[in-house]
Scaffold this active site. Structure first.
Site, PDB file in Angstrom:
ATOM      1  CG  ASP A   5      -1.758   0.885   1.060  1.00  0.00           C
ATOM      2  OD1 ASP A   5      -1.546   2.116   0.529  1.00  0.00           O
ATOM      3  OD2 ASP A   5      -2.928   1.196   1.212  1.00  0.00           O
ATOM      4  NE  ARG A  50      -4.550   3.116  -0.022  1.00  0.00           N
ATOM      5  CZ  ARG A  50      -5.425   2.654   0.196  1.00  0.00           C
ATOM      6  NH1 ARG A  50      -6.525   2.780   0.283  1.00  0.00           N
ATOM      7  NH2 ARG A  50      -5.639   1.577   1.415  1.00  0.00           N
TER       8      ARG A  50
END
Length: 336
Positions: free
Chosen positions: A268, A270
């Site tokens: 991930d 983000r």
């Protein structure tokens, strides 16, 4: 000096040769290097470096080494490169630059000659400090500002408006779908939603993104006030092209987490400082978060947003995305 393997050309290889004082190396994420070499590689490092055999110094060959979705991406035993330990100290910054450009995190790099900066100017090439690259994402997030706002009545939320955010020196826009006046509510309901072209726009059955977006808007509208932050973080931050590559790897048997890692990205990528900055600009400092992902709760709290509670946003499997949802629960620890 560096050049992304994905965009490498014969000309750029020549420019590297003209400015380098030693042979080029290939910088990769550890997971991609391990798959390429067919053996274990330490995963507790940001990047690794491979010494390149002269036979591999061709743009098409290097693109195949960078991209596991291409047909021939394994190294022939005769050309298997040596793993350089340690990698150059600039390697992490080099891969970070590729990620900022949403390119595969694979760089052809070489130590520069003493006069490389002057020569680079003459060739029309850019120079940038590694420190600026590593700080780039956080600087962009911290500098987000409102740049446009207008009413956009939605089928499920007639009183919605869209607020666009962008950093002064960046072209990526993040959007807030604001319903009612959440800044005047003690704990408005808020959803952080990463854009998903395939799910939100095309109605893809591979994920649950489109149904989650529409259900979030309906739930917030039913309460009368809240917001959906529509973040330009496609594919958990790897971008649309790389997400399509990850889909291709999933079709070969990898799950969504391992597919991202096989491409050289993290599970991930983000950064939720973007969301925290947008919320502050909207006057929302305390909220209930509409999410199945505890990591979002922890991230916003770390950036000073008070989370009064977490509310799940559950979409039933559709027969196509069952394994995807199971992976989110098992490997990303989503709470359904």
């Amino acid at each position: 000096m560096i050049c992304p393997a994905e965009t490498l050309t014969t000309r750029s290889l020549g420019e590297i040769a003209a400015l380098a004082e030693a042979a080029p190396q290939l910088l990769l994420a550890p997971a991609r290097a391990a798959a390429l070499l067919g053996r274990a590689v330490r995963q507790d490092q940001a990047a690794v470096a491979l010494a390149l055999d002269p036979a591999l110094l061709a743009p098409e060959t290097l693109r195949h080494l960078a991209d596991p979705t291409l047909a021939a991406h394994l190294l022939p035993p005769s050309a298997a490169p040596a793993l350089l330990d340690p990698a150059p100290e600039e390697a992490a910054g080099a891969l970070a630059l590729a990620k900022l450009a949403r390119l595969l995190p694979a760089m052809v790099a070489a130590p520069a000659r003493v006069d490389a900066v002057a020569r680079a100017d003459a060739l029309g090439l850019l120079t940038i400090a590694i420190e600026d690259v590593l700080a780039g994402a956080d600087i962009e997030a911290a500098n987000l500002r409102r740049v446009a706002e207008t009413a956009v009545p939605l089928a499920d939320a007639p009183d919605a408006r869209v607020v666009a955010f962008r950093a002064p020196d960046a072209g990526i826009e993040h959007l807030a779908i604001v319903i009612g006046a959440p800044e005047s509510v003690a704990t408005p309901l808020v959803r952080l939603h990463s854009e998903c072209f395939t799910g939100d726009l095309l109605g893809s059955l591979r994920c649950d993104c489109g149904p989650q977006l529409r259900l979030a808007i309906r739930r917030i509208a039913a309460e009368g006030a809240g917001a959906v932050l529509y973040l330009a973080q496609e594919g958990r931050g790897i971008g649309l092209v790389n997400k399509l590559r990850a889909y291709a790897l999933q079709d070969r048997g990898l799950d969504t987490l391992d597919a991202n890692r096989a491409l050289g990205w993290g599970a991930d990528e983000r950064r939720f400082l973007i969301a925290a900055t947008m919320l502050s600009e909207l006057g929302i400092r305390r909220l209930r978060l509409l999410t199945n992902n505890p990591a979002k709760v922890e991230a916003l709290a770390a950036y000073g947003i008070e989370i009064a509670g977490r509310e799940p946003l559950v979409i039933a499997p559709n027969g196509v995305n069952d394994a995807y949802l199971e992976t989110k629960a098992r490997r990303f620890e989503h709470k359904f």
